[in-house]
Design a protein around this motif. Structure first.
Motif, mmCIF file in Angstrom:
data_model
loop_
_atom_site.group_PDB
_atom_site.id
_atom_site.type_symbol
_atom_site.label_atom_id
_atom_site.label_comp_id
_atom_site.label_asym_id
_atom_site.label_seq_id
_atom_site.Cartn_x
_atom_site.Cartn_y
_atom_site.Cartn_z
ATOM 1 N N ARG A 158 0.808 -1.210 0.000
ATOM 2 C CA ARG A 158 0.000 0.000 0.000
ATOM 3 C C ARG A 158 0.848 1.270 0.000
ATOM 4 O O ARG A 158 0.334 2.363 -0.203
ATOM 5 C CB ARG A 158 -0.917 0.002 1.226
ATOM 6 C CG ARG A 158 -1.985 -1.087 1.167
ATOM 7 C CD ARG A 158 -2.514 -1.464 2.554
ATOM 8 N NE ARG A 158 -2.956 -0.325 3.329
ATOM 9 C CZ ARG A 158 -3.362 -0.412 4.600
ATOM 10 N NH1 ARG A 158 -3.356 -1.594 5.216
ATOM 11 N NH2 ARG A 158 -3.747 0.657 5.255
ATOM 12 N N ALA A 159 2.151 1.130 0.258
ATOM 13 C CA ALA A 159 3.029 2.298 0.326
ATOM 14 C C ALA A 159 3.660 2.574 -1.037
ATOM 15 O O ALA A 159 3.915 1.652 -1.815
ATOM 16 C CB ALA A 159 4.114 2.072 1.372
ATOM 17 N N VAL A 160 3.897 3.847 -1.295
ATOM 18 C CA VAL A 160 4.602 4.269 -2.508
ATOM 19 C C VAL A 160 5.792 5.117 -2.094
ATOM 20 O O VAL A 160 5.916 5.545 -0.935
ATOM 21 C CB VAL A 160 3.674 5.043 -3.467
ATOM 22 C CG1 VAL A 160 2.543 4.162 -3.955
ATOM 23 C CG2 VAL A 160 3.104 6.293 -2.782
ATOM 24 N N ALA A 161 6.678 5.385 -3.056
ATOM 25 C CA ALA A 161 7.946 6.056 -2.748
ATOM 26 C C ALA A 161 7.745 7.401 -2.076
ATOM 27 O O ALA A 161 8.509 7.796 -1.196
ATOM 28 C CB ALA A 161 8.761 6.213 -4.027
ATOM 29 N N GLY A 162 6.710 8.136 -2.456
ATOM 30 C CA GLY A 162 6.521 9.477 -1.915
ATOM 31 C C GLY A 162 5.788 9.535 -0.594
ATOM 32 O O GLY A 162 5.567 10.633 -0.075
ATOM 33 N N ASP A 163 5.406 8.403 -0.037
ATOM 34 C CA ASP A 163 4.652 8.406 1.221
ATOM 35 C C ASP A 163 5.524 8.872 2.378
ATOM 36 O O ASP A 163 6.748 8.711 2.383
ATOM 37 C CB ASP A 163 4.119 7.002 1.524
ATOM 38 C CG ASP A 163 2.878 6.679 0.716
ATOM 39 O OD1 ASP A 163 2.219 7.626 0.246
ATOM 40 O OD2 ASP A 163 2.572 5.484 0.535
ATOM 41 N N HIS A 164 4.862 9.405 3.399
ATOM 42 C CA HIS A 164 5.548 9.872 4.596
ATOM 43 C C HIS A 164 6.181 8.694 5.328
ATOM 44 O O HIS A 164 5.645 7.582 5.340
ATOM 45 C CB HIS A 164 4.556 10.603 5.507
ATOM 46 C CG HIS A 164 5.207 11.454 6.549
ATOM 47 N ND1 HIS A 164 5.684 10.955 7.728
ATOM 48 C CD2 HIS A 164 5.476 12.791 6.567
ATOM 49 C CE1 HIS A 164 6.209 11.932 8.458
ATOM 50 N NE2 HIS A 164 6.092 13.067 7.767
ATOM 51 N N ILE A 165 7.331 8.938 5.968
ATOM 52 C CA ILE A 165 8.056 7.857 6.644
ATOM 53 C C ILE A 165 7.218 7.229 7.754
ATOM 54 O O ILE A 165 7.310 6.020 8.012
ATOM 55 C CB ILE A 165 9.404 8.390 7.221
ATOM 56 C CG1 ILE A 165 10.229 7.240 7.821
ATOM 57 C CG2 ILE A 165 9.151 9.489 8.232
ATOM 58 C CD1 ILE A 165 10.606 6.163 6.832
ATOM 59 N N ASP A 166 6.364 8.014 8.432
ATOM 60 C CA ASP A 166 5.534 7.450 9.501
ATOM 61 C C ASP A 166 4.571 6.407 8.941
ATOM 62 O O ASP A 166 4.336 5.364 9.575
ATOM 63 C CB ASP A 166 4.748 8.556 10.211
ATOM 64 C CG ASP A 166 5.665 9.513 10.959
ATOM 65 O OD1 ASP A 166 6.735 9.065 11.400
ATOM 66 O OD2 ASP A 166 5.310 10.694 11.087
ATOM 67 N N LEU A 167 4.013 6.691 7.771
ATOM 68 C CA LEU A 167 3.120 5.720 7.134
ATOM 69 C C LEU A 167 3.877 4.463 6.752
ATOM 70 O O LEU A 167 3.394 3.345 6.949
ATOM 71 C CB LEU A 167 2.470 6.345 5.902
ATOM 72 C CG LEU A 167 1.609 5.418 5.038
ATOM 73 C CD1 LEU A 167 0.428 4.888 5.849
ATOM 74 C CD2 LEU A 167 1.122 6.133 3.783
ATOM 75 N N LYS A 168 5.091 4.627 6.220
ATOM 76 C CA LYS A 168 5.884 3.474 5.823
ATOM 77 C C LYS A 168 6.243 2.597 7.023
ATOM 78 O O LYS A 168 6.213 1.365 6.943
ATOM 79 C CB LYS A 168 7.156 3.932 5.107
ATOM 80 C CG LYS A 168 6.924 4.582 3.754
ATOM 81 C CD LYS A 168 8.244 5.000 3.129
ATOM 82 C CE LYS A 168 8.045 5.638 1.772
ATOM 83 N NZ LYS A 168 9.333 6.056 1.167
ATOM 84 N N ILE A 169 6.575 3.234 8.149
ATOM 85 C CA ILE A 169 6.901 2.464 9.361
ATOM 86 C C ILE A 169 5.688 1.668 9.817
ATOM 87 O O ILE A 169 5.789 0.481 10.159
ATOM 88 C CB ILE A 169 7.382 3.411 10.482
ATOM 89 C CG1 ILE A 169 8.752 4.007 10.123
ATOM 90 C CG2 ILE A 169 7.468 2.656 11.816
ATOM 91 C CD1 ILE A 169 9.218 5.078 11.097
ATOM 92 N N TRP A 170 4.525 2.337 9.850
ATOM 93 C CA TRP A 170 3.313 1.643 10.304
ATOM 94 C C TRP A 170 3.001 0.445 9.419
ATOM 95 O O TRP A 170 2.705 -0.650 9.919
ATOM 96 C CB TRP A 170 2.139 2.625 10.315
ATOM 97 C CG TRP A 170 0.831 1.952 10.594
ATOM 98 C CD1 TRP A 170 0.488 1.234 11.713
ATOM 99 C CD2 TRP A 170 -0.307 1.896 9.731
ATOM 100 N NE1 TRP A 170 -0.798 0.748 11.591
ATOM 101 C CE2 TRP A 170 -1.302 1.140 10.390
ATOM 102 C CE3 TRP A 170 -0.579 2.426 8.475
ATOM 103 C CZ2 TRP A 170 -2.554 0.898 9.828
ATOM 104 C CZ3 TRP A 170 -1.829 2.191 7.920
ATOM 105 C CH2 TRP A 170 -2.787 1.438 8.586
ATOM 106 N N LEU A 171 3.071 0.632 8.095
ATOM 107 C CA LEU A 171 2.775 -0.468 7.183
ATOM 108 C C LEU A 171 3.791 -1.591 7.311
ATOM 109 O O LEU A 171 3.444 -2.773 7.199
ATOM 110 C CB LEU A 171 2.724 0.047 5.742
ATOM 111 C CG LEU A 171 1.547 0.971 5.406
ATOM 112 C CD1 LEU A 171 1.672 1.513 3.982
ATOM 113 C CD2 LEU A 171 0.220 0.243 5.582
ATOM 114 N N ARG A 172 5.059 -1.237 7.555
ATOM 115 C CA ARG A 172 6.072 -2.283 7.724
ATOM 116 C C ARG A 172 5.840 -3.067 9.012
ATOM 117 O O ARG A 172 5.962 -4.297 9.043
ATOM 118 C CB ARG A 172 7.468 -1.670 7.706
ATOM 119 C CG ARG A 172 8.590 -2.695 7.896
ATOM 120 C CD ARG A 172 9.905 -2.200 7.337
ATOM 121 N NE ARG A 172 9.854 -2.124 5.879
ATOM 122 C CZ ARG A 172 10.903 -1.761 5.119
ATOM 123 N NH1 ARG A 172 12.062 -1.424 5.693
ATOM 124 N NH2 ARG A 172 10.795 -1.719 3.813
#
Length: 204
Positions: free
Chosen positions: A12-26
């Motif tokens: 669900r994450a893309v390159a331009g997403d905020h780092i907080d979103l990427k951490i949560w999804l990971r």
């Protein structure tokens, strides 16, 4: 690089997403992947489920047994689910209901000798599965990851408390006002009732 079938929630994450979103999804992807693997192995090895394993694990930590509402809080499931699990496990001889020494009107659920034995076998293999899953991380990496996740949990709990404290009080439910039709029915019902009988006065 992860294969497409292993990306999970991170897709669900893309390159331009905020780092907080990427951490949560990971975090979500890792948790889901571990849970799926543990569930598959429990079914294949012991013909059981992860909710049943977690239920028995809580009772193993409390030899004196637990009340149903405490089990519900620890496992974060509804009371109905706890009742269903208790009935199943009691039927299989893994748990038993015992009198609550603090309240004779209540009872607790505790492991039977068979329940303790069966859970010990499952817990031993469960530990080896987790050790294998985290084998690629060194001891220092594990300690740092554990500490950072602990700090995150404390921060999340604090933010949740602040949010709940700022919520407005729930409004009171609206009072129902009698409608014209309701009042008419009430008057009709009153008129339909027989008048109370009066006893004749007796002469003094």
């Amino acid at each position: 690089m992860l294969a497409d079938d292993c990306i999970g929630h991170e897709a669900r994450a893309v390159a331009g997403d905020h780092i907080d979103l990427k951490i949560w999804l990971r975090l979500l992807a890792c948790s889901t992947q571990i849970e799926q693997q543990i569930s598959q192995r429990l079914r294949a090895r012991f013909a059981t489920t992860l909710p049943r394993f977690d239920y028995l694990a809580q009772l193993q930590r409390h030899p004196g047994g637990l009340r149903m509402n405490a089990l519900s809080r620890y496992l974060m499931v509804t009371g109905g689910n706890i009742t269903g699990l208790t009935d199943q496990l009691a039927k299989e001889g893994l748990v038993t209901r015992v009198d609550d020494p603090e309240d004779r009107r209540s009872w607790r659920v505790a492991l039977t000798p068979k329940g303790r034995s069966d859970f010990a076998a499952m817990a031993a293999e469960h530990e080896t599965w987790l050790t294998a899953m985290f084998a690629g991380l060194g001891a220092t990496d594990k300690e740092q990851l554990y500490d950072q996740l602990g700090r995150l949990r404390v921060q999340l709990a604090g933010r949740q408390a602040e949010h709940q404290a700022g919520l407005p009080a729930a409004p009171a439910p609206p009072q129902l006002k009698p409608t014209a039709s309701t009042g008419g029915r009430a008057r009709q019902a009153s008129a339909a009732r027989p008048a109370p009988s009066r006893k004749p006065k007796t002469a003094p």
